[in-house]
Write a protein that holds these residues in place. Structure first.
Motif, short mmCIF file in Angstrom:
data_model
loop_
_atom_site.label_atom_id
_atom_site.label_comp_id
_atom_site.label_asym_id
_atom_site.label_seq_id
_atom_site.Cartn_x
_atom_site.Cartn_y
_atom_site.Cartn_z
N LEU A 184 0.86 -3.17 0.31
CA LEU A 184 1.94 -3.00 -0.37
C LEU A 184 2.28 -1.58 -0.90
O LEU A 184 3.50 -1.34 -0.57
N PHE A 185 1.59 -0.98 -1.28
CA PHE A 185 1.42 0.36 -1.85
C PHE A 185 1.84 1.51 -0.61
O PHE A 185 2.55 2.48 -0.67
N ALA A 186 1.25 1.11 0.56
CA ALA A 186 1.39 1.68 1.64
C ALA A 186 2.93 1.56 2.15
O ALA A 186 3.97 2.59 2.30
N VAL A 187 3.55 0.59 1.92
CA VAL A 187 5.14 0.34 2.36
C VAL A 187 5.84 1.05 1.14
O VAL A 187 6.88 1.52 1.56
N ILE A 188 5.28 0.88 0.07
CA ILE A 188 6.06 1.50 -1.07
C ILE A 188 6.17 2.92 -0.70
O ILE A 188 7.27 3.67 -1.03
N HIS A 189 5.07 3.68 -0.56
CA HIS A 189 5.02 5.05 -0.35
C HIS A 189 6.08 5.58 0.75
O HIS A 189 6.64 6.60 0.73
N GLU A 190 5.81 4.55 1.95
CA GLU A 190 6.73 5.01 2.93
C GLU A 190 8.20 4.87 3.01
O GLU A 190 8.91 5.56 3.51
N ARG A 191 8.77 3.62 2.31
CA ARG A 191 10.01 3.48 2.37
C ARG A 191 10.80 3.44 1.32
O ARG A 191 12.21 3.59 1.15
N ALA B 286 10.07 -5.94 2.70
CA ALA B 286 9.54 -5.05 4.01
C ALA B 286 8.19 -5.17 4.30
O ALA B 286 7.83 -5.08 5.55
N THR B 287 7.44 -5.44 3.18
CA THR B 287 5.94 -5.81 3.64
C THR B 287 5.80 -7.06 4.47
O THR B 287 4.57 -7.34 5.18
N LYS B 288 6.75 -7.83 4.57
CA LYS B 288 6.62 -9.38 5.28
C LYS B 288 5.49 -10.25 4.52
O LYS B 288 4.82 -10.95 5.24
N LEU B 289 4.97 -9.91 3.28
CA LEU B 289 3.91 -10.86 2.65
C LEU B 289 4.60 -12.14 2.07
O LEU B 289 5.76 -12.10 1.86
N VAL B 290 3.98 -13.28 2.57
CA VAL B 290 4.53 -14.42 2.26
C VAL B 290 4.34 -14.99 0.91
O VAL B 290 2.98 -15.24 0.42
N LEU B 291 5.39 -15.15 -0.07
CA LEU B 291 4.94 -15.70 -1.24
C LEU B 291 5.60 -16.96 -1.52
O LEU B 291 6.70 -17.12 -1.08
N PRO B 292 5.30 -17.60 -2.55
CA PRO B 292 6.18 -18.70 -3.14
C PRO B 292 7.43 -18.23 -3.47
O PRO B 292 7.61 -17.27 -4.12
N ALA B 293 8.60 -19.26 -3.64
CA ALA B 293 9.66 -18.76 -4.01
C ALA B 293 9.87 -18.38 -5.57
O ALA B 293 8.93 -19.24 -6.39
N GLY B 294 10.25 -17.43 -5.89
CA GLY B 294 10.65 -16.83 -7.43
C GLY B 294 9.43 -16.08 -7.70
O GLY B 294 9.19 -15.67 -9.17
N GLN B 295 8.37 -15.71 -6.69
CA GLN B 295 7.51 -15.10 -7.06
C GLN B 295 7.41 -13.58 -6.70
O GLN B 295 6.64 -13.20 -5.56
N ALA B 296 8.21 -12.63 -6.98
CA ALA B 296 8.49 -11.56 -6.43
C ALA B 296 7.56 -10.54 -7.37
O ALA B 296 6.35 -10.34 -6.97
#
Length: 338
Positions: free
Chosen positions: A172-179, A261-271
């Motif tokens: 997650l943090f790698a994508v945050i720093h990149e994008r 953008a991370t493509k992490l799969v999370l339940p609906a409503g849990q951003a």
């Protein structure tokens, strides 16, 4: 004349037991009118200040208006709740409040369900409308019981509380720093992960609320100030961030886009809330006390915090130790795995 018959067949009682004190009421039968006359004359003799209570014929919308005047200003979401209640009164066809029944509300709810309404939303609406009657009764604005007291909330399937592994956090943090172009996103996310704060609580931090090994959240959902210990390194990094970039801006949308953008799969409503769940889950997995977690998260009810209890290393292990051991007799000696 004290009692007279009206053209529509009803009977009108017009009584003046003492000079200047007059009571009027209309009834279906003469007998009812006569009983009312007798009651008024007797009560006035016993208690000169007595006066019969008028029947409350106000409609639901009128009660909502009174609730808004007397109570809505005490709520952080008073205006939004008022708009929601107004819509409910319209959907319920604005009944006379005292005649409203649980069946009437249940039929409204069933119709809403068929139209695709979320069950949790409908439970919230039931709570809001119940509160209108409860508050007005407490303030002596109405004198009849809550007509929705026996309406049960819908039973909801408990939602899965997803949390991130250490590897997923790194990703997650790698994508945050990149994008992510917004400089505040990484720091706010780090605060949420380190303290279990909600995104809005972390985003509202200011330099004076970070110090002495603590961060202090003041705009909390529970309306209580909450101070949480933090690592000295995090404290240094927060102050360094404020010097370089100023106080946090509203960057939730930027985080949500980056999370996608991370493509992490999370339940609906849990951003962004997955950060709070991740803190709580790791806290319990590592042996943290559930009562301490309740204070850290700011939950008013321990039941909310207990959603994480199943992650504890020894959760329910007493079922093995203290349950009846006679189940072992179910196996014959031939079944001995040794």
């Amino acid at each position: 004349m004290a009692i007279e018959k009206l053209p529509d067949g009803r009977w009108k009682a017009d009584i003046e037991p003492v000079k200047g004190k007059r009571f009027r009421k209309t009834f279906k039968t003469k007998a009812e009118a006569m009983r009312f006359e007798s009651t008024c004359r007797a009560k006035v003799v016993e208690t000169p200040e007595w006066s019969p209570r008028l029947k409350d014929t106000r409609r639901l919308q009128e009660l909502i208006d009174r609730w808004a005047t007397l109570h809505a200003h005490t709520l952080s979401d008073g205006d939004a709740r008022r708009r929601l209640l107004d819509g409910m009164a319209k959907d319920l066809r604005n009944p006379i409040a005292i005649k409203m029944t649980g069946k009437q509300y249940a039929e409204y709810r069933a119709k809403q369900l068929t139209q695709g309404a979320n069950p949790k939303t409908l439970n919230n609406r039931l709570g809001y409308l119940r509160s209108v009657f409860n508050v007005l009764h407490q303030l002596e604005e109405i004198d009849y019981p809550n007509p929705l007291a026996r309406v049960k909330p819908l039973r909801l399937q408990e939602k899965e509380l997803a949390y991130l592994t250490d590897a997923q956090v790194e990703h997650l943090f790698a994508v945050i720093h990149e994008r992510c172009r917004t400089p505040h996103v990484a720091m706010v996310a780090a605060i949420c992960l380190a303290t279990g704060a909600r995104w809005g609580e972390a985003q509202a931090l200011t330099p004076e609320r970070v110090g002495g090994g603590l961060v202090t959240f003041v705009n909390t959902k529970g309306k209580r100030v909450r101070s949480i210990p933090i690592d000295p390194l995090l404290e240094q990094q927060i102050h360094r961030h404020f010097k370089l970039h100023g106080t946090f801006s509203n960057c939730l949308n930027s985080f949500d886009k980056t999370l996608d953008a991370t493509k992490l799969v999370l339940p609906a409503g849990q951003a962004s809330h997955v950060l709070r769940h991740t803190f709580a889950s790791h806290f319990v997995i590592n042996g943290g006390n559930i009562l301490t977690l309740q204070k850290i998260l700011g939950h008013q009810s321990l039941a909310m915090t207990m959603r994480y209890a199943h992650l504890a290393p020894d959760h329910l292990q007493d079922a093995v130790s203290f349950g009846p051991q006679a189940w072992k007799n179910a196996f014959s000696s031939e079944a001995d795995p040794r």
